[in-house]
Scaffold this motif. Structure first.
Motif, PDB file in Angstrom:
ATOM      1  N   HIS A 181       0.831  -1.213   0.000  1.00 38.81           N
ATOM      2  CA  HIS A 181       0.000   0.000   0.000  1.00 38.81           C
ATOM      3  C   HIS A 181       0.861   1.258   0.000  1.00 38.81           C
ATOM      4  CE1 HIS A 181       1.077  -0.902   4.085  1.00 38.81           C
ATOM      5  NE2 HIS A 181       0.706   0.301   4.480  1.00 38.81           N
ATOM      6  N   GLN A 182       2.170   1.087   0.269  1.00 36.06           N
ATOM      7  CA  GLN A 182       3.081   2.250   0.247  1.00 36.06           C
ATOM      8  C   GLN A 182       3.930   2.283  -1.010  1.00 36.06           C
ATOM      9  OE1 GLN A 182       4.875   1.365   4.024  1.00 36.06           O
ATOM     10  NE2 GLN A 182       3.685   2.951   5.068  1.00 36.06           N
ATOM     11  N   THR A 183       4.309   1.079  -1.484  1.00 42.24           N
ATOM     12  CA  THR A 183       5.208   1.029  -2.646  1.00 42.24           C
ATOM     13  C   THR A 183       4.443   0.787  -3.948  1.00 42.24           C
ATOM     14  OG1 THR A 183       5.464  -1.335  -2.331  1.00 42.24           O
ATOM     15  CG2 THR A 183       7.085   0.084  -1.266  1.00 42.24           C
ATOM     16  N   GLY A 184       3.175   0.387  -3.817  1.00 44.48           N
ATOM     17  CA  GLY A 184       2.409  -0.011  -4.998  1.00 44.48           C
ATOM     18  C   GLY A 184       2.553  -1.506  -5.185  1.00 44.48           C
ATOM     19  N   PRO A 185       1.555  -2.140  -5.764  1.00 41.74           N
ATOM     20  CA  PRO A 185       1.648  -3.578  -6.020  1.00 41.74           C
ATOM     21  C   PRO A 185       2.609  -3.811  -7.182  1.00 41.74           C
ATOM     22  CG  PRO A 185      -0.417  -2.692  -6.862  1.00 41.74           C
ATOM     23  CD  PRO A 185       0.326  -1.543  -6.265  1.00 41.74           C
ATOM     24  N   GLN A 186       3.829  -4.218  -6.833  1.00 39.11           N
ATOM     25  CA  GLN A 186       4.865  -4.284  -7.876  1.00 39.11           C
ATOM     26  C   GLN A 186       4.759  -5.579  -8.686  1.00 39.11           C
ATOM     27  OE1 GLN A 186       8.605  -3.453  -5.979  1.00 39.11           O
ATOM     28  NE2 GLN A 186       7.738  -1.721  -4.913  1.00 39.11           N
ATOM     29  N   MET A 187       3.733  -5.640  -9.498  1.00 39.49           N
ATOM     30  CA  MET A 187       3.579  -6.775 -10.396  1.00 39.49           C
ATOM     31  C   MET A 187       4.036  -6.326 -11.765  1.00 39.49           C
ATOM     32  SD  MET A 187      -0.050  -8.448  -9.333  1.00 39.49           S
ATOM     33  CE  MET A 187      -0.878  -7.230  -8.325  1.00 39.49           C
TER      34      MET A 187
END
Ligand SMILES: [Fe+2]
Length: 583
Positions: free
Chosen positions: A236-242
């Motif tokens: 929720h802080q870094t973004g869903p790094q997919m």
């Protein structure tokens, strides 16, 4: 009326085509390009769908795409402002989707102007819901979709009636049962895309000793789904790094758990480290709290709909351990989970959503089998064998036999402890081999699990293998007898039968069974029946025909897998090939 569904630029890319509401074919791109869980544009799958339906892209009136960039725009903007990298990723995704018309034209070798089909965008979870309900045998059902994340939601529930779906609610980013399971799988040392099912298998070896801590990680949300304890996570802080690399390799996922999780549970397990009791207990706690949240959702859905049947979709719907408990832990008495419950199934779901919900055509199709992929003619199979190293070699015996004799000899080989590759008819839709691209062994031999792993599969020793059982014998061997044709429900094996089928019985006494019906796969049914005649046991151990790769699709791939592994026998079409002097 021809509708083409395309799951593109996302894991498990796939395509499916409907003609007048009937599914003609559905297939994952990974089966063609041989990259497991392949992302990117499914060009081979699209071409195959059109060819199988006897159409060109000019004949397609509607294209259904299970992605709606405008869905949940408020939440997206909120997070985009807080996470610039995430905003950049979103804009790249939007750019890719705006070029889908060109990619489709390129895949079909035509000018973009030739693609006249109307494009429809269907929100990710709406397509999941449609993939579960519109192909189910039910006229009315509750429907639940649960996964990691899609169009910024992780969960959605609905009521299905006839050709309508009515969405009742959803859970948005960052709260996600799928991401919860993935984060804890990463913590346990399982980082590859799709590894969550390994952790589900591991859970059976542990005790839910960390359950109280896990109840802080996933919490009820006042009757509206669930909430994650966000201090345990970083997405929720870094973004869903997919990310889905340009090369269309297997999707990659960044770390989802925060340092706080390690403060609470101790250091993460490095992938090469031995699995200790603590790790098994964490897996058991993870599974146990997932089930608590899942059944809260399902019971609440029952209260809202009062339907007796439920349809499940999304990656979490592959949790066969949870699915098998629906009858005991909810009032639902019927369950349907279509074979490609994960993101590949979005191609089918989006297509049916357009056909029923948007174009308002009535229902007239139920998916009662999984054999929607490519098949190969007897000539193509014979040619592949003639071109292979088995041809004329003294190391192999090769016979072409009528079905009855083929089934009789194959069953004898299985009884004799041989590992048999079984390649027949149309390839399966979804990740499970269901008797057309399968490796089969004797379930009575406890050692076969270790033998299969050593000689072919090279899987972690803790992972279970699955049983295929004659549908009519299910109640004799399992505590439940509701059909499980797609191997996505796990039931307890009856206590007195566990010693009879030790190889596919998991450590907790369950089996992720496939119930095999005579009407939908007569040849596979006949093979199990023949095995029963010889042994009294109406069960075979069935695992997918592959070795750390996507399931074989073409005859040549089956023959190559047979040759490079220590498989004893290959049955392909009506040919039975045996290795001589196998050790
Ligand atoms: Fe999904």
């Amino acid at each position: 009326m021809n509708v083409l569904g395309i799951n593109a630029y996302h894991g498990n890319s796939s395509a499916a085509i409907l003609c007048d509401g009937q599914l003609i074919t559905a297939v994952e791109e990974e089966r063609f390009n041989r990259v497991k869980y392949a992302a990117g544009f499914p060009q081979n799958a699209v071409r195959y769908c059109l060819e199988e339906a006897g159409l060109t892209i000019r004949d397609v009136e509607h294209v259904a795409i299970p992605r709606n960039p405008w869905a949940r725009m408020g939440t997206k903007l909120f997070y985009a402002l807080r996470m610039p990298r995430f905003a950049l990723d979103r804009s790249k995704v939007l750019t890719r989707f705006s070029g889908i018309h060109q990619d489709l034209a390129q895949a079909c070798h035509v000018d973009p102007e030739s693609v006249q089909a109307e494009q429809h965008r269907v929100e990710h979870h709406v397509a999941h819901l449609a993939s579960a309900f519109f192909v189910s045998p039910f006229d009315q059902a509750a429907v639940l979709s649960t996964d990691g994340l899609g169009d910024f939601a992780s969960t959605m529930w609905a009521s299905g009636r006839g050709n309508r779906l009515e969405v009742h609610g959803a859970v948005s980013f960052p709260h996600s049962l799928g991401l919860y399971y993935t984060a804890l799988s990463q913590y346990l040392g399982f980082w590859k895309f799709g590894d969550e099912y390994k952790v589900m298998g591991l859970a059976a070896y542990g005790e839910p000793a960390y359950q109280d801590e896990f109840r802080q990680i996933v919490k009820p949300n006042n009757g509206h789904g669930f909430r994650l304890g966000l201090n345990y996570f970083c997405h929720h802080q870094t973004g869903p790094q997919m990310s889905w690399p340009e090369s269309d390799k297997t999707p990659v996922l960044g770390q989802l758990f925060s340092p706080y999780l390690e403060q609470r549970l101790g250091k993460r397990r490095p992938p090469a480290e031995l699995i200790a009791k603590k790790h098994k207990d964490i897996a058991a706690s993870l599974q146990s709290v997932l089930e608590e949240a899942y059944f809260r959702l399902l019971n609440s859905l029952y209260q809202q709909t009062h339907h007796k049947a439920v349809c499940l979709a999304g990656g979490v719907a592959f949790n066969c351990v949870a699915n098998g408990q629906v009858f005991d832990r909810t009032p639902f008495s019927e369950v349907y989970v279509q074979p490609a419950a994960g993101d590949a199934g979005l191609a089918v779901g989006a297509a049916y959503y357009v056909y029923h919900q948007i174009l308002r055509h009535p229902r007239g199709f139920a998916m009662d089998h999984a054999y929607w992929g490519p098949q190969f003619t007897p000539e193509a199979i014979r040619q592949a064998l003639n071109d292979s190293a088995t041809n004329g070699s003294s190391g192999f015996s090769r016979q072409e036999l009528p079905n009855e004799e083929l089934v009789r000899l194959t069953a004898q080989h299985i009884v004799a402890g041989k590992i048999v590759g079984w390649f027949q008819g149309r390839a399966e839709w979804g990740p499970r081999a269901l008797g057309n691209r399968s490796i089969l062994v004797d379930p009575r031999r406890a050692e076969m699990k270790e033998v299969l792993n050593r000689r072919i599969k090279h899987r972690e020793a803790f992972r279970p293998f699955a049983p295929s059982i004659l549908e009519e014998a299910t109640a004799e061997y399992f505590e439940l007898s509701h059909p499980s044709p797609f191997m996505n429900l796990a039931y307890s094996v009856k206590l007195e039968k566990r010693a009879k089928i030790p190889a596919p019985t998991h450590v907790d006494g369950t089996g992720r069974l496939q119930t095999v019906s005579r009407s939908t796969n007569p040849l596979y049914w006949a093979l199990i029946k023949e095995f029963q005649k010889l042994t009294g046991v109406p069960v075979l151990l069935n695992t997918s025909f592959n070795d750390n790769e996507p399931i074989v699709l073409q005859p040549q791939e089956a023959i190559d897998c047979f040759l490079r592994t220590k498989m004893d026998v290959l049955v392909i079409g009506n040919h039975l090939i045996e290795k001589r002097n196998q050790t």
